[in-house]
Write an enzyme that holds these catalytic residues in place. Structure first.
Site, mmCIF file in Angstrom:
data_model
loop_
_atom_site.group_PDB
_atom_site.id
_atom_site.type_symbol
_atom_site.label_atom_id
_atom_site.label_comp_id
_atom_site.label_asym_id
_atom_site.label_seq_id
_atom_site.Cartn_x
_atom_site.Cartn_y
_atom_site.Cartn_z
ATOM 1 N N PRO A 2 0.831 -1.201 0.000
ATOM 2 C CA PRO A 2 0.000 0.000 0.000
ATOM 3 C C PRO A 2 0.865 1.250 0.000
ATOM 4 O O PRO A 2 1.936 1.282 0.602
ATOM 5 C CB PRO A 2 -0.815 -0.139 1.290
ATOM 6 C CG PRO A 2 -0.017 -1.059 2.160
ATOM 7 C CD PRO A 2 0.663 -2.009 1.216
ATOM 8 N N GLU A 3 0.392 2.273 -0.702
ATOM 9 C CA GLU A 3 1.139 3.518 -0.789
ATOM 10 C C GLU A 3 0.472 4.581 0.083
ATOM 11 O O GLU A 3 -0.515 4.305 0.770
ATOM 12 C CB GLU A 3 1.268 3.925 -2.254
ATOM 13 C CG GLU A 3 1.957 2.826 -3.063
ATOM 14 C CD GLU A 3 2.220 3.161 -4.520
ATOM 15 O OE1 GLU A 3 2.231 4.354 -4.877
ATOM 16 O OE2 GLU A 3 2.443 2.220 -5.307
ATOM 17 N N LYS A 53 4.121 6.001 4.327
ATOM 18 C CA LYS A 53 3.501 4.695 4.499
ATOM 19 C C LYS A 53 3.476 4.251 5.960
ATOM 20 O O LYS A 53 3.121 3.117 6.262
ATOM 21 C CB LYS A 53 4.244 3.669 3.645
ATOM 22 C CG LYS A 53 4.262 4.040 2.156
ATOM 23 C CD LYS A 53 5.105 3.076 1.349
ATOM 24 C CE LYS A 53 5.292 3.556 -0.082
ATOM 25 N NZ LYS A 53 6.118 2.625 -0.892
ATOM 26 N N ARG A 262 11.869 -2.388 -9.369
ATOM 27 C CA ARG A 262 10.412 -2.385 -9.391
ATOM 28 C C ARG A 262 9.945 -2.128 -10.809
ATOM 29 O O ARG A 262 10.582 -1.414 -11.582
ATOM 30 C CB ARG A 262 9.861 -1.287 -8.461
ATOM 31 C CG ARG A 262 10.381 -1.318 -7.014
ATOM 32 C CD ARG A 262 9.739 -2.382 -6.181
ATOM 33 N NE ARG A 262 8.332 -2.103 -5.994
ATOM 34 C CZ ARG A 262 7.849 -1.244 -5.084
ATOM 35 N NH1 ARG A 262 8.686 -0.564 -4.318
ATOM 36 N NH2 ARG A 262 6.558 -1.068 -4.960
#
Length: 273
Positions: A2-3, A53, A262
């Site tokens: 989750p960001e 985060k 990523r």
């Protein structure tokens, strides 16, 4: 993972049942935190806020519960003692008279006083929060021009939490596309117009993702795609996870690469170097 927008929405959900409420019972699934159970039971939750985060649950005795979901952590909110059916490992239990807030699977959890919070490693190195009311497009542009960041490739910079806390993988691709800048470019190679555009895009996409639970396409595009029968997975993003599908702007096929370990997506025409 989750960001920032997802963590802020999680904080909002927790705040509805915890803030200004007295905790009747507190327990931790990590033995190193058991010493705090008696110190927190009976306290009132004074605030819940985020830094990127990281989620900060603050208590009226001066302690703060720091938690970072990392990849697998997840908070659940339910009626008191109504535990979810999940195989996850329970890490934090906060019971009020009416509700339970339960953190599963996370391991980056600490209980800190104000001095310890100021020295917490992640918080010390984190940049301004993406969703902070104090952050503006102009402030983002100034950070891009600063000596600390201007020589770095944007594709790496936008994952660095010391630049802007809360930007992660999908936001990186979506912000750079929205700004029409090449992922491999560095701020020092962009003109003032592109820098200003990048500052605006950072704020626009981050706040849009918060309002819409992660949808970064503009509302007009979302409405048009919904009308054509597309599902959320199809109308959520402009480029992220859309490899070999046509760009909504120019029709070119979206490409995928790996940057900073990523996956990253971009349009070779709209974001030409």
């Amino acid at each position: 993972m989750p960001e920032g927008p997802e963590i802020r929405r999680e904080a909002d959900r927790l705040a509805k049942v915890l803030v200004d409420e007295r905790l009747e019972d507190v327990s931790f699934g990590l033995p190193r935190l058991a010493q705090y159970e008696s110190r927190l039971a009976g306290c009132t939750v004074s605030a819940i806020d985020t830094r990127g985060k990281a989620l900060l649950t603050r208590f009226d005795n001066g302690l703060t519960l720091y938690s970072h979901n990392q990849l697998y952590g997840r908070w659940y909110v339910c009626q008191r003692d109504g535990y979810p059916d999940t195989g996850r490992s329970l890490r934090v239990v906060l019971h009020t008279a009416t509700h339970s807030a339960l953190l599963y699977s996370a391991s980056d959890i600490e209980v800190l006083d104000e001095d310890e919070l100021a020295q917490q490693p992640f918080l010390r190195r984190a940049g301004p929060d993406l969703l902070s009311e104090d952050l503006s497009a102009k402030a983002v542009a100034e950070r891009l021009r600063g000596s600390r960041f201007r020589r770095r490739a944007l594709q790496a910079l936008y994952l660095d939490q010391s630049f802007i806390a809360g930007v992660g993988n999908y936001l990186r691709s979506e912000i750079l596309f929205h700004a029409r800048v090449a992922p491999g470019a560095s701020p020092q190679k962009l003109d003032d117009t592109a820098i200003a555009r990048l500052g605006r895009s950072t704020m626009t996409i981050g706040r849009r993702a918060y309002r819409t639970a992660g949808i970064t396409n503009p509302p007009s595009r979302v409405r048009a795609l919904k009308a054509q029968g597309y599902k959320r997975a199809d109308y959520r993003f402009a480029v992220f996870a859309r490899e070999d599908r046509p760009c909504y702007r120019c029709g070119s096929l979206i490409r995928r690469t790996t940057a900073s370990s990523r996956r990253l997506y971009w349009c070779p025409v709209c974001q030409a170097p």
